[in-house]
Design a protein around this motif. Structure first.
Motif, PDB file in Angstrom:
ATOM      1  N   PHE A  95       7.404   9.283   5.624  1.00 47.83           N
ATOM      2  CA  PHE A  95       7.833  10.657   5.854  1.00 47.83           C
ATOM      3  C   PHE A  95       6.638  11.618   5.850  1.00 47.83           C
ATOM      4  O   PHE A  95       6.554  12.526   6.673  1.00 47.83           O
ATOM      5  CB  PHE A  95       8.838  11.064   4.762  1.00 47.83           C
ATOM      6  N   THR A  96       5.686  11.407   4.919  1.00 51.53           N
ATOM      7  CA  THR A  96       4.537  12.321   4.852  1.00 51.53           C
ATOM      8  C   THR A  96       3.443  11.954   5.830  1.00 51.53           C
ATOM      9  O   THR A  96       2.762  12.824   6.356  1.00 51.53           O
ATOM     10  CB  THR A  96       3.894  12.352   3.440  1.00 51.53           C
ATOM     11  N   ASP A  97       3.228  10.661   6.048  1.00 51.43           N
ATOM     12  CA  ASP A  97       2.176  10.238   6.970  1.00 51.43           C
ATOM     13  C   ASP A  97       2.586   8.964   7.699  1.00 51.43           C
ATOM     14  O   ASP A  97       2.385   7.859   7.214  1.00 51.43           O
ATOM     15  CB  ASP A  97       0.868  10.018   6.198  1.00 51.43           C
ATOM     16  N   PRO A  98       3.148   9.104   8.901  1.00 51.70           N
ATOM     17  CA  PRO A  98       3.696   7.938   9.613  1.00 51.70           C
ATOM     18  C   PRO A  98       2.641   6.933  10.067  1.00 51.70           C
ATOM     19  O   PRO A  98       2.990   5.847  10.529  1.00 51.70           O
ATOM     20  CB  PRO A  98       4.411   8.551  10.830  1.00 51.70           C
ATOM     21  N   LEU A  99       1.360   7.249   9.919  1.00 53.46           N
ATOM     22  CA  LEU A  99       0.328   6.306  10.360  1.00 53.46           C
ATOM     23  C   LEU A  99      -0.016   5.261   9.294  1.00 53.46           C
ATOM     24  O   LEU A  99      -0.613   4.238   9.600  1.00 53.46           O
ATOM     25  CB  LEU A  99      -0.950   7.062  10.750  1.00 53.46           C
ATOM     26  N   VAL A 100       0.386   5.521   8.055  1.00 55.61           N
ATOM     27  CA  VAL A 100       0.069   4.589   6.964  1.00 55.61           C
ATOM     28  C   VAL A 100       0.935   3.331   7.092  1.00 55.61           C
ATOM     29  O   VAL A 100       2.121   3.399   7.397  1.00 55.61           O
ATOM     30  CB  VAL A 100       0.292   5.270   5.596  1.00 55.61           C
ATOM     31  N   ARG A 101       0.304   2.158   6.880  1.00 54.86           N
ATOM     32  CA  ARG A 101       1.050   0.899   7.001  1.00 54.86           C
ATOM     33  C   ARG A 101       1.147   0.118   5.689  1.00 54.86           C
ATOM     34  O   ARG A 101       1.861  -0.868   5.601  1.00 54.86           O
ATOM     35  CB  ARG A 101       0.388  -0.005   8.059  1.00 54.86           C
ATOM     36  N   ALA A 102       0.362   0.520   4.714  1.00 55.91           N
ATOM     37  CA  ALA A 102       0.436  -0.208   3.436  1.00 55.91           C
ATOM     38  C   ALA A 102       0.268   0.769   2.277  1.00 55.91           C
ATOM     39  O   ALA A 102      -0.400   1.794   2.402  1.00 55.91           O
ATOM     40  CB  ALA A 102      -0.628  -1.291   3.371  1.00 55.91           C
ATOM     41  N   ILE A 103       0.904   0.429   1.169  1.00 56.69           N
ATOM     42  CA  ILE A 103       0.883   1.299  -0.012  1.00 56.69           C
ATOM     43  C   ILE A 103       0.578   0.453  -1.246  1.00 56.69           C
ATOM     44  O   ILE A 103       1.150  -0.627  -1.418  1.00 56.69           O
ATOM     45  CB  ILE A 103       2.271   1.953  -0.217  1.00 56.69           C
ATOM     46  N   ILE A 104      -0.331   0.959  -2.052  1.00 58.51           N
ATOM     47  CA  ILE A 104      -0.515   0.357  -3.375  1.00 58.51           C
ATOM     48  C   ILE A 104       0.079   1.352  -4.358  1.00 58.51           C
ATOM     49  O   ILE A 104      -0.370   2.488  -4.437  1.00 58.51           O
ATOM     50  CB  ILE A 104      -2.006   0.112  -3.690  1.00 58.51           C
ATOM     51  N   ASP A 105       1.126   0.927  -5.054  1.00 58.72           N
ATOM     52  CA  ASP A 105       1.783   1.829  -6.000  1.00 58.72           C
ATOM     53  C   ASP A 105       1.571   1.304  -7.409  1.00 58.72           C
ATOM     54  O   ASP A 105       1.936   0.180  -7.728  1.00 58.72           O
ATOM     55  CB  ASP A 105       3.282   1.920  -5.691  1.00 58.72           C
ATOM     56  N   ILE A 106       0.956   2.140  -8.244  1.00 59.86           N
ATOM     57  CA  ILE A 106       0.690   1.710  -9.614  1.00 59.86           C
ATOM     58  C   ILE A 106       1.426   2.646 -10.564  1.00 59.86           C
ATOM     59  O   ILE A 106       1.054   3.789 -10.750  1.00 59.86           O
ATOM     60  CB  ILE A 106      -0.813   1.713  -9.926  1.00 59.86           C
ATOM     61  N   GLY A 107       2.509   2.131 -11.105  1.00 57.17           N
ATOM     62  CA  GLY A 107       3.340   2.934 -11.995  1.00 57.17           C
ATOM     63  C   GLY A 107       3.039   2.629 -13.444  1.00 57.17           C
ATOM     64  O   GLY A 107       2.078   1.934 -13.769  1.00 57.17           O
ATOM     65  N   GLY A 108       3.888   3.147 -14.310  1.00 52.14           N
ATOM     66  CA  GLY A 108       3.703   2.954 -15.740  1.00 52.14           C
ATOM     67  C   GLY A 108       3.868   1.505 -16.151  1.00 52.14           C
ATOM     68  O   GLY A 108       3.179   1.022 -17.038  1.00 52.14           O
ATOM     69  N   GLN A 109       4.781   0.801 -15.507  1.00 50.25           N
ATOM     70  CA  GLN A 109       5.051  -0.572 -15.923  1.00 50.25           C
ATOM     71  C   GLN A 109       5.015  -1.583 -14.802  1.00 50.25           C
ATOM     72  O   GLN A 109       5.375  -2.737 -15.003  1.00 50.25           O
ATOM     73  CB  GLN A 109       6.433  -0.651 -16.579  1.00 50.25           C
ATOM     74  N   ASP A 110       4.654  -1.169 -13.607  1.00 40.80           N
ATOM     75  CA  ASP A 110       4.551  -2.187 -12.573  1.00 40.80           C
ATOM     76  C   ASP A 110       3.489  -1.839 -11.553  1.00 40.80           C
ATOM     77  O   ASP A 110       2.960  -0.732 -11.510  1.00 40.80           O
ATOM     78  CB  ASP A 110       5.899  -2.457 -11.902  1.00 40.80           C
ATOM     79  N   LEU A 111       3.188  -2.833 -10.785  1.00 38.96           N
ATOM     80  CA  LEU A 111       2.134  -2.719  -9.786  1.00 38.96           C
ATOM     81  C   LEU A 111       2.699  -3.337  -8.519  1.00 38.96           C
ATOM     82  O   LEU A 111       3.212  -4.446  -8.541  1.00 38.96           O
ATOM     83  CB  LEU A 111       0.914  -3.509 -10.286  1.00 38.96           C
ATOM     84  N   LYS A 112       2.652  -2.561  -7.405  1.00 39.67           N
ATOM     85  CA  LYS A 112       3.229  -3.073  -6.174  1.00 39.67           C
ATOM     86  C   LYS A 112       2.278  -2.863  -5.005  1.00 39.67           C
ATOM     87  O   LYS A 112       1.584  -1.857  -4.946  1.00 39.67           O
ATOM     88  CB  LYS A 112       4.528  -2.348  -5.813  1.00 39.67           C
ATOM     89  N   ALA A 113       2.300  -3.816  -4.093  1.00 38.09           N
ATOM     90  CA  ALA A 113       1.617  -3.628  -2.821  1.00 38.09           C
ATOM     91  C   ALA A 113       2.707  -3.770  -1.769  1.00 38.09           C
ATOM     92  O   ALA A 113       3.469  -4.743  -1.775  1.00 38.09           O
ATOM     93  CB  ALA A 113       0.541  -4.671  -2.628  1.00 38.09           C
ATOM     94  N   ILE A 114       2.828  -2.760  -0.897  1.00 35.87           N
ATOM     95  CA  ILE A 114       3.955  -2.697   0.037  1.00 35.87           C
ATOM     96  C   ILE A 114       3.427  -2.561   1.449  1.00 35.87           C
ATOM     97  O   ILE A 114       2.535  -1.752   1.719  1.00 35.87           O
ATOM     98  CB  ILE A 114       4.845  -1.469  -0.295  1.00 35.87           C
ATOM     99  N   ARG A 115       3.992  -3.351   2.369  1.00 38.72           N
ATOM    100  CA  ARG A 115       3.587  -3.258   3.769  1.00 38.72           C
ATOM    101  C   ARG A 115       4.781  -2.743   4.559  1.00 38.72           C
ATOM    102  O   ARG A 115       5.890  -3.257   4.423  1.00 38.72           O
ATOM    103  CB  ARG A 115       3.178  -4.664   4.260  1.00 38.72           C
ATOM    104  N   ILE A 116       4.565  -1.704   5.384  1.00 36.70           N
ATOM    105  CA  ILE A 116       5.664  -1.183   6.205  1.00 36.70           C
ATOM    106  C   ILE A 116       5.299  -1.264   7.682  1.00 36.70           C
ATOM    107  O   ILE A 116       4.131  -1.356   8.038  1.00 36.70           O
ATOM    108  CB  ILE A 116       6.029   0.280   5.818  1.00 36.70           C
ATOM    109  N   ASP A 117       6.319  -1.220   8.562  1.00 41.09           N
ATOM    110  CA  ASP A 117       6.049  -1.294   9.997  1.00 41.09           C
ATOM    111  C   ASP A 117       5.963   0.117  10.590  1.00 41.09           C
ATOM    112  O   ASP A 117       6.017   1.108   9.858  1.00 41.09           O
ATOM    113  CB  ASP A 117       7.088  -2.174  10.711  1.00 41.09           C
ATOM    114  N   GLU A 118       5.872   0.214  11.915  1.00 36.71           N
ATOM    115  CA  GLU A 118       5.647   1.525  12.538  1.00 36.71           C
ATOM    116  C   GLU A 118       6.860   2.447  12.444  1.00 36.71           C
ATOM    117  O   GLU A 118       6.799   3.609  12.809  1.00 36.71           O
ATOM    118  CB  GLU A 118       5.165   1.371  13.995  1.00 36.71           C
ATOM    119  N   GLN A 119       7.994   1.908  11.903  1.00 36.79           N
ATOM    120  CA  GLN A 119       9.141   2.786  11.680  1.00 36.79           C
ATOM    121  C   GLN A 119       9.418   3.016  10.193  1.00 36.79           C
ATOM    122  O   GLN A 119      10.476   3.505   9.814  1.00 36.79           O
ATOM    123  CB  GLN A 119      10.374   2.200  12.359  1.00 36.79           C
TER     124      GLN A 119
END
Lengths: 275, 263
Positions: A95-119
């Motif tokens: 929603f904020t940046d449609p060009l991004v394809r991967a996210i590293i999310d580091i929360g208080g109790q978990d760690l995630k690496a997420i891959r998204i497609d062009e939609q």
């Protein structure tokens, strides 16, 4: 139309309110709030949502659809439905940046690496939620040993002049290692740098494959620690894309976007709303 | 001749002094200062307990997780002997009970399961390496979180007839889980019951993997917890043997015996 997203994590609760025009297009964020969690997820959710609504002088009845996410998402009674935080992060970043394809999310109790497609749809992810290494809790435990606040770990590490390593991966092993090194006279700044470096190594081991070669951003509370982020960019050999929204609120934003889409797919409710 | 044994663990330094094959003094201290300072203090205290001075020890046996981190001894000690912990433990338990074939040691950062032969030599060892789950630190953190005295934990845990299920193995996450159980209004005794049985079952399943040989001794700081004792016996289906020495001092005692053999 008013849509709300509520993200109750292990350490913080976040709420985001979206407004769209009459035809339910052009969504924009009109309120967002963040606070430390209360003992029960329901309490945290109600309080943070109330704050977000108070800020724009509306009430719970004005929300058309509300979606919850995060650790406590199933226990929030005012939410119409819930979506996993993995999907919400994908949605929020898209929603904020449609060009991004991967996210590293580091929360208080978990760690995630997420891959998204062009939609913005989720295509792959990797997650650690069984061990505190590489999560915000690791930083919290380490900051406690150093006697500094978790926010100070990043700025403190910049003052480091000496290269020290913390080798223990387990948070408890690292805690003892840091304690011992502190007693033996090693400077806090050097230890803060070592802690950030250890975090970055652990995160990269999990995220490497998912984020390889695509525009990536970093979200979650730990993304505000400049020491961890700089080390992680170095280890992964990439620089992260800056996103135009508070990286800690992305999950709640994603939930609000889901709430809006949920509305679109329910014609009965839509008619009622438009009447 | 006076021999000193010193076990430099992850959170506590322990020392045992033997003179003419008898223990004359013991001492322990939590590591709350530089490692050198703590170790020296503990040795001094243990020697003084038997009316001896720091110069009287002819050989110092050193063991433990942080054995190699201490560098100061030269001016005080004529001879140092570094020994692996499993060897010290095997020697000490064998000296006190000839029938022990397996030693379960739960320290602060993890467990060790040591198989020993009829001569008291260690033949196999199972430990946790990368993670503190299965160690006593788990109990320490929970006791702080629940504001229950560490020494009373086992006792309270055993009152519970229906202990909770603790799903997290990670020490840090289990603590968070416990806090959320408290917030839901679960009675402390059931939580403690769950904690104690969870730790015991982690260690027991590791012990069973190695094929448990009797008799089995249980040592280390955590063996003072009656709850762990009970659930470990239940999970392993064996009667655990008691060792006639404070279970925290076994390694240091072994180091002192080995120091005597080498000098």
């Amino acid at each position: 139309m008013i849509f709300a997203g509520c993200d109750v994590g292990s350490l913080t609760a976040k709420a985001v309110v979206l407004e769209t025009n009459k035809d339910n297009i052009n969504p924009g964020v009109i309120s967002s709030e963040l606070m430390g969690v209360r003992p029960l997820p329901e309490q945290s959710a109600t309080e943070i949502m109330q704050r977000a609504l108070d800020a724009i002088n509306i009430s719970f009845e004005d929300i058309d659809v509300c979606c919850s996410t995060g650790y406590g998402r199933e226990e929030i009674s005012f939410a119409d439905f819930n979506i996993s935080e993995i999907s919400c992060h994908g949605k929020g970043v898209y929603f904020t940046d449609p060009l991004v394809r991967a996210i590293i999310d580091i929360g208080g109790q978990d760690l995630k690496a997420i891959r998204i497609d062009e939609q913005g749809r989720l295509v792959d992810f990797k997650m650690n939620n069984r061990c505190a290494a590489g999560t915000g809790r690791f930083l919290e435990v380490s900051a406690q040993v150093l006697g500094v606040s978790i926010e100070d770990l990043g700025p403190l590490s910049i003052k480091s002049r000496k290269n020290i390593s913390v080798t223990g991966q387990c948070s408890i092993f690292a805690e003892m290692e840091v304690t011992r090194k502190l007693y033996s006279g090693i400077k806090k700044a050097d230890l803060a740098a070592a802690i950030n470096k250890a975090m970055a190594l652990r995160i990269s081991a999990l995220a490497k494959r998912i984020v390889h070669g695509v525009p990536t951003c970093i979200t979650g509370g730990v993304s505000k620690n400049i020491g961890v982020v700089a080390n992680l960019e170095k280890v992964l050999g990439m620089s992260f894309k800056k996103i135009s929204f508070d990286p800690q609120m992305i999950g709640a934003l994603g939930a609000a976007v889901y709430a809006k889409e949920y509305f679109n797919t329910r014609p009965a409710k839509q008619e009622k709303g438009l009447a | 001749m006076v021999y000193a044994g010193c076990d430099i663990g992850a959170s506590v330094v322990k020392a045992v002094i033997i003179k003419d094959r008898k223990i004359t003094g013991t001492a322990k201290r939590k590591i709350d200062d530089g490692l050198e300072k703590v170790t020296k203090g503990v040795l001094k205290e243990a020697l003084q307990a038997g009316g001896l001075s720091l110069r009287r020890a002819s050989v110092l046996g050193i063991t433990g997780r942080e054995a190699r981190s201490v560098k100061f001894f030269r001016p005080f000690m004529p001879k140092l002997s570094f020994r692996p912990e499993e060897l010290c433990i095997a020697k000490a338990t064998h000296k006190m009970n000839l029938n022990i074939r397996t030693v379960i040691d739960i320290g602060a950062l993890g467990f060790k399961i040591i198989s020993i032969d009829e001569r008291g030599m260690p033949i196999d060892i199972i430990t946790n390496e990368k993670c503190a789950s299965g160690g006593g630190r788990f109990l320490e953190n929970i006791s702080k979180a629940l504001e229950v005295d560490l020494d009373k934990m086992g006792e309270i845990a055993l009152i519970s007839k229906e202990p909770c299920t603790i799903t997290n193995q990670c020490v840090v996450f289990a603590e968070t889980e416990v806090i959320s159980l408290v917030n839901k209004g679960v009675d402390k005794k059931h939580i403690l019951g769950g904690i104690v049985s969870s730790l015991a079952s982690q260690v027991a399943s590791a012990a069973k993997r190695g094929g448990l040989k009797k008799d089995v001794a249980f040592i280390g700081g955590t063996s003072k917890n009656q709850g762990i004792y009970y659930y470990l016996e239940k999970n392993l289906d064996v009667k655990l043997k008691k060792i006639p020495l404070d279970p925290q001092f076994i390694s240091a005692y072994g180091a002192a015996i080995l120091a005597g053999n080498s000098g």
